[in-house]
Enzyme design. Structure first.
Site, PDB file in Angstrom:
ATOM      1  N   THR A 171      33.182 -14.035 -68.724  1.00 50.74           N
ATOM      2  CA  THR A 171      33.939 -14.896 -67.819  1.00 50.74           C
ATOM      3  C   THR A 171      33.912 -14.329 -66.410  1.00 50.74           C
ATOM      4  O   THR A 171      34.003 -13.119 -66.218  1.00 50.74           O
ATOM      5  CB  THR A 171      35.405 -15.079 -68.280  1.00 50.74           C
ATOM      6  OG1 THR A 171      35.409 -15.804 -69.482  1.00 50.74           O
ATOM      7  CG2 THR A 171      36.243 -15.817 -67.268  1.00 50.74           C
TER       8      THR A 171
ATOM      9  N   ARG B  46      34.069 -25.257 -79.721  1.00 54.30           N
ATOM     10  CA  ARG B  46      35.274 -24.490 -79.349  1.00 54.30           C
ATOM     11  C   ARG B  46      35.455 -24.476 -77.822  1.00 54.30           C
ATOM     12  O   ARG B  46      34.511 -24.271 -77.077  1.00 54.30           O
ATOM     13  CB  ARG B  46      35.124 -23.063 -79.874  1.00 54.30           C
ATOM     14  CG  ARG B  46      36.293 -22.117 -79.528  1.00 54.30           C
ATOM     15  CD  ARG B  46      36.024 -21.307 -78.290  1.00 54.30           C
ATOM     16  NE  ARG B  46      36.997 -20.243 -78.086  1.00 54.30           N
ATOM     17  CZ  ARG B  46      37.050 -19.474 -77.010  1.00 54.30           C
ATOM     18  NH1 ARG B  46      36.182 -19.637 -76.025  1.00 54.30           N
ATOM     19  NH2 ARG B  46      37.965 -18.541 -76.895  1.00 54.30           N
TER      20      ARG B  46
ATOM     21  N   GLY C 284      37.783 -22.655 -74.808  1.00 49.26           N
ATOM     22  CA  GLY C 284      38.699 -21.535 -74.568  1.00 49.26           C
ATOM     23  C   GLY C 284      39.776 -21.874 -73.552  1.00 49.26           C
ATOM     24  O   GLY C 284      40.041 -23.037 -73.251  1.00 49.26           O
ATOM     25  N   ASP C 285      40.365 -20.823 -73.011  1.00 48.35           N
ATOM     26  CA  ASP C 285      41.473 -20.983 -72.064  1.00 48.35           C
ATOM     27  C   ASP C 285      41.030 -21.362 -70.655  1.00 48.35           C
ATOM     28  O   ASP C 285      41.799 -21.956 -69.890  1.00 48.35           O
ATOM     29  CB  ASP C 285      42.259 -19.665 -71.968  1.00 48.35           C
ATOM     30  CG  ASP C 285      41.359 -18.509 -71.512  1.00 48.35           C
ATOM     31  OD1 ASP C 285      40.250 -18.362 -72.078  1.00 48.35           O
ATOM     32  OD2 ASP C 285      41.748 -17.765 -70.599  1.00 48.35           O
TER      33      ASP C 285
ATOM     34  N   GLY D 216      40.503 -16.015 -75.436  1.00 46.67           N
ATOM     35  CA  GLY D 216      41.047 -17.263 -74.937  1.00 46.67           C
ATOM     36  C   GLY D 216      42.145 -17.905 -75.759  1.00 46.67           C
ATOM     37  O   GLY D 216      43.092 -18.473 -75.209  1.00 46.67           O
TER      38      GLY D 216
HETATM   39  N1  ASP Z   1      38.547 -16.292 -71.961  1.00 48.20           N
HETATM   40  C1  ASP Z   1      37.217 -16.671 -72.330  1.00 48.20           C
HETATM   41  C2  ASP Z   1      37.272 -17.588 -73.508  1.00 48.20           C
HETATM   42  O1  ASP Z   1      38.025 -17.342 -74.410  1.00 48.20           O
HETATM   43  C3  ASP Z   1      36.339 -15.534 -72.657  1.00 48.20           C
HETATM   44  C4  ASP Z   1      36.358 -14.406 -71.705  1.00 48.20           C
HETATM   45  O2  ASP Z   1      37.144 -14.324 -70.799  1.00 48.20           O
HETATM   46  O3  ASP Z   1      35.550 -13.535 -71.876  1.00 48.20           O
HETATM   47  O4  ASP Z   1      36.503 -18.516 -73.540  1.00 48.20           O
END
Ligand code: ASP
Length: 347
Positions: free
Chosen positions: A211, A239, A241-242, A265
């Site tokens: 990220t 999927r 994520g956040d 996430g």
């Molecule tokens: N937060 C990101 C996700 O869960 C992954 C990351 O920050 O590395 O998609």
């Protein structure tokens, strides 16, 4: 005579402005960026690789800060930073993003303008070269906040954004990571207990996340945040994520702060991480540092989640807490001082 009185008036006007503190450019810009948190240990990093990461972060910082210095908006600055990091194959966003369980690359991104709470996000896209620009197009060119998959790709194409073949995002290193995780996982399958997220601990503990993100305060006093990711290696098809969830992985509000998160996430979503910190500041009158520490250093690990975030408040204060081994991060603060770091340290 007329000319002299104009000069005099100008002088009076300027000193009134100076005394009331409403002088133009009074606010010093601030830029904070990250390139992901995770198990990043010095002993596992070659000097060349470390240098390449530091350089990548520095290039992105300089690019964004030049925009802020020139009086540009925080929104333009965070987009430019994230775009630069998306194009850099070292980071898990855009080119160099991680693979899903099916061996595909599905990208998420979000951007938010603290001035008016406008926000845009895309999720699960596979063909847009710079997902952050697609997120901004959703914010500015549609009446929506989030678009996903094929629809988001079609919209990006209609907006004239650069479309690429999914193979553009491929890197050998990420492909190897997927194979390794799949191998490790099948070995550990019998002993692992499923936790509440449906993800197994083994899938997450021993590899780094990714990220990229940026938060900025511009000379007009406006905050903005942007985040972009390939998500987590071996994530299930579909999927999300956040990162593209406004208030979880990305949030900006001129009354409080701008935040961009990185980490596992599912936990950031369940904690509504970024908006919780903003609320703790707005309604609980907490400082950015205290609110961010409470969420990242206490609540997140107490749920067995991990990760970190970068944040800047409306006064230009910076916070960069993380509860992992490391987080690629850097800032240029209100005094113009630049710092770039990778490993654990107390902030
Ligand atoms: N937060 C990101 C996700 O869960 C992954 C990351 O920050 O590395 O998609």
């Amino acid at each position: 005579m007329k000319f002299l009185s104009l000069i005099f008036l100008g002088f009076v006007f300027n000193s009134v402005l100076a005394q009331s503190g409403v002088q133009q450019n009074r606010i010093r810009p601030v830029l904070v960026i990250h390139g992901g948190a995770g198990t990043i240990l010095k002993k596992n990093m070659s000097p060349e690789k470390e240098k390449a990461y530091m350089q990548g972060l520095e290039d992105a910082l300089r690019k964004g800060y030049a925009i802020l210095e020139g009086g540009g908006s925080s929104l333009d600055a965070v987009e430019a930073v994230v775009k630069e990091l998306e194009d850099n194959p070292l980071f898990n966003a855009g080119k160099g993003a991680v693979f899903t369980n099916e061996g595909k690359i599905e990208l998420d991104a979000a951007i938010m303008n603290g001035k008016n709470l406008a926000a845009g996000a895309v999720a699960g896209i596979t063909t847009v070269k710079n997902p952050i620009t697609a997120a901004r197009a959703v914010m500015e060119k549609s009446e929506h906040v989030m678009m996903i998959g094929k629809g988001a790709e079609k919209f990006a194409e209609q907006q004239g954004l650069t479309i690429v073949d999914p193979s553009y995002f491929y890197t050998e290193e990420r492909w190897k990571s997927l194979q390794k995780i799949k191998r490790d996982d099948s070995l550990k399958m019998d002993t692992d207990k499923k936790n509440k997220t449906g993800l197994k601990q083994s899938e997450n503990k021993d590899h780094k996340y990714g990220t990229v993100g940026a938060v900025a305060l511009d000379k007009q006093g406006n905050l903005a945040a942007a985040t972009s990711t390939g998500g987590m290696t071996n994530k299930k098809f579909g999927r999300v994520g956040d990162v593209p969830i406004i208030g979880a992985g990305t949030y900006a509000n001129n009354t409080t702060c701008a935040i961009s998160c990185t980490g596992w996430g599912e936990f950031f979503i369940r904690l509504v991480m970024a908006k919780s910190i903003s609320d703790m500041m707005e309604f609980g009158k907490m400082s950015l540092q205290n609110a961010a520490n409470e969420m990242v250093m206490k609540r997140l690990p107490s749920m067995q989640g991990d990760g970190g975030l970068i944040a800047v408040d409306k006064n230009g204060n910076i916070a960069m807490p993380f509860c992992t081994e490391g987080m690629y991060r850097g800032f240029i603060d209100k005094n113009g001082k630049m710092e770039i770091k990778i490993y654990k340290e107390l902030y």
